[in-house]
Design a protein around this motif. Structure first.
Motif, PDB file in Angstrom:
ATOM      1  N   ILE A 391       0.833  -1.203   0.000  1.00 12.01           N
ATOM      2  CA  ILE A 391       0.000   0.000   0.000  1.00 12.01           C
ATOM      3  C   ILE A 391       0.870   1.257   0.000  1.00 12.01           C
ATOM      4  O   ILE A 391       0.627   2.211  -0.752  1.00 12.01           O
ATOM      5  CB  ILE A 391      -0.948  -0.004   1.218  1.00 12.01           C
ATOM      6  N   ASP A 392       1.899   1.252   0.844  1.00 10.88           N
ATOM      7  CA  ASP A 392       2.813   2.400   0.907  1.00 10.88           C
ATOM      8  C   ASP A 392       3.508   2.615  -0.433  1.00 10.88           C
ATOM      9  O   ASP A 392       3.724   3.766  -0.852  1.00 10.88           O
ATOM     10  CB  ASP A 392       3.855   2.182   2.005  1.00 10.88           C
ATOM     11  N   ARG A 393       3.863   1.528  -1.115  1.00  6.93           N
ATOM     12  CA  ARG A 393       4.525   1.663  -2.418  1.00  6.93           C
ATOM     13  C   ARG A 393       3.591   2.302  -3.433  1.00  6.93           C
ATOM     14  O   ARG A 393       4.012   3.151  -4.231  1.00  6.93           O
ATOM     15  CB  ARG A 393       4.991   0.289  -2.913  1.00  6.93           C
ATOM     16  N   LYS A 394       2.320   1.882  -3.432  1.00  6.55           N
ATOM     17  CA  LYS A 394       1.359   2.460  -4.369  1.00  6.55           C
ATOM     18  C   LYS A 394       1.146   3.945  -4.101  1.00  6.55           C
ATOM     19  O   LYS A 394       1.023   4.756  -5.027  1.00  6.55           O
ATOM     20  CB  LYS A 394       0.036   1.700  -4.274  1.00  6.55           C
ATOM     21  N   ILE A 395       1.087   4.304  -2.812  1.00  9.62           N
ATOM     22  CA  ILE A 395       0.920   5.715  -2.443  1.00  9.62           C
ATOM     23  C   ILE A 395       2.112   6.538  -2.930  1.00  9.62           C
ATOM     24  O   ILE A 395       1.954   7.624  -3.505  1.00  9.62           O
ATOM     25  CB  ILE A 395       0.748   5.861  -0.917  1.00  9.62           C
ATOM     26  N   LEU A 396       3.320   6.007  -2.706  1.00 10.47           N
ATOM     27  CA  LEU A 396       4.530   6.699  -3.140  1.00 10.47           C
ATOM     28  C   LEU A 396       4.573   6.832  -4.654  1.00 10.47           C
ATOM     29  O   LEU A 396       4.933   7.891  -5.194  1.00 10.47           O
ATOM     30  CB  LEU A 396       5.766   5.940  -2.637  1.00 10.47           C
TER      31      LEU A 396
END
Length: 406
Positions: A391-396
């Motif tokens: 999820i954090d990767r997609k947000i970034l």
């Protein structure tokens, strides 16, 4: 063409499962013929597993150089020769020699086919692929028992299964040109689209440095520790703690394996409506609920319910996690990461159950459900943390895309 080729891949996975359950079935006769001690089977199993782990670790490099088709063909040829070698082995030392190519071939073909299906087919095919492994693991003892009950040697069973393996080798050789053609016409557009975005953040990284890879490997380690642990020690727990007879305990463990096989078959249909992440999480929660039922001081029948829940819960986790590999880490690194995951999976099934048994031998088999609960919790925590990383990767990635557009 893709459907026809998928049948060949299913056949390859049946053949992968065929020899996996033979050693345990034939060992009493092999041991008597060779005059070997009982524990020698464990060392032979460890030799096969060790070779499998080593080959899984290097599968990515081999696949990048030679391609899935050639690697699968050579790997199946190795396993066929090894099984034939078991048939002709004049002494225990030759069994150990043959165990090495058997493990090397199994590790390569397992990682190669899992990655190929994950990259080129939908999620339901991955679940059915592992269901067909169960078909092979079931057919192996059936074929062997047909020879043993007919007063024939265990060698005849190995010779027959080697013949089946060589038949598959011929088919794989004739279909070598199809591997790249099917991959180039893959209809699995979802993975291709996600791969293009994921590659922006992972392309220049080393596989083990990619965030989430080690968490995925830990999930496979704990998963296989739980699956193999229940299979190896579940019966002993039921007999010594729940006071069941050996025969009844064996039947209950067969129900557990039946839950995994049937569960994977059903998962193939469920994936048409439910995404992999949801299936993985629900499976882990179901398995955890089953392990908790096993340790509660309640009537024994609830232990059977617990075993069924564990089997059904574990069913979707392994194939769905494998299918998520290209989606999570990009196709460019999926071959290498798939090999790492399979290596940790084999490590979990090879070493964690014996460690459990070693501790139990110095304490009590009553610790069995508590250890399985720890494995289930470890698997759940690693998986959920991995989801957070994704999820954090997609947000970034979304932020980087928006800043570039501005």
């Amino acid at each position: 063409m893709a459907t026809f080729f998928l049948v060949i891949i299913y056949l390859a996975f049946i053949s992968l499962g065929l020899p996996d359950s033979l050693l345990g079935v034939t060992w009493p006769l092999m041991r008597a013929e060779y005059g070997a001690p009982m524990e020698m089977a464990g060392w032979l199993f460890m030799t096969i597993a060790g070779a499998t782990i080593v080959s899984s670790l290097f599968t990515g490099k081999v696949l990048n150089r030679f391609g899935t088709g050639k690697v699968t063909f050579v790997s199946c040829l190795l396993t066929a020769v090894a099984i034939l070698g078991f048939n002709f082995a004049p002494s225990m030392i030759w069994l150990f020699i043959c165990a090495i190519p058997l493990g090397l071939g199994a590790g390569c073909v397992d990682a190669a086919l899992n990655n190929y299906v994950a990259a080129n087919y939908k999620a339901h095919h991955m679940s059915w692929l592992h269901c067909f492994w169960g078909v092979g693991a079931t057919l192996g003892p059936i074929i062997m028992s047909s020879f043993l009950t007919g007063d024939q040697s265990w060698r005849s069973g190995y010779f027959t299964i080697a013949g089946l393996q060589f038949g598959l080798v011929v088919i794989l050789f004739l279909t070598l040109p199809l591997w790249e053609k099917v991959a180039s016409k893959s209809t699995n557009k979802l993975n291709t689209e996600i791969d293009s975005s994921i590659s922006q953040t992972t392309k220049n990284e080393k596989p083990l440095k990619i965030k989430g890879v080690k968490l995925a490997m830990a999930t496979f380690l704990f998963y296989c520790g739980a699956e193999a642990g229940v299979g190896l020690w579940g019966s002993s727990y039921l007999v010594n703690v729940k006071d069941l007879s050996v025969g009844v305990a064996a039947q209950w463990i067969s129900v557990y394996y039946g839950g995994i096989t049937i569960g994977r078959f059903l998962t193939g249909f469920i994936t048409l409506k439910v995404d992999n992440k949801t299936l993985i999480r629900s499976g882990q929660m179901t398995a955890l609920a089953g392990t908790i039922l096993m340790l509660l001081p309640i009537p024994s029948i609830f232990s059977l319910v617990g075993l069924i829940l564990i089997g059904l819960g574990l069913a979707p986790i392994f194939p769905c996690m494998l299918h998520e590999t290209p989606t999570r880490f990009g196709k460019e690194h999926s071959q290498t990461i798939m090999g790492y995951q399979m290596a940790l999976a084999y490590t979990g099934s090879t070493f964690l159950p014996p460690i459990l048994g070693l501790v139990a031998s110095h304490t009590t088999i009553g610790i069995f459900p508590y250890v399985i609960v720890l494995f289930a919790i470890g698997m759940l925590l690693a998986s959920e943390k991995l989801n957070r990383v994704m999820i954090d990767r997609k947000i970034l990635l979304k932020r980087n895309t928006e800043s570039t557009a501005m």
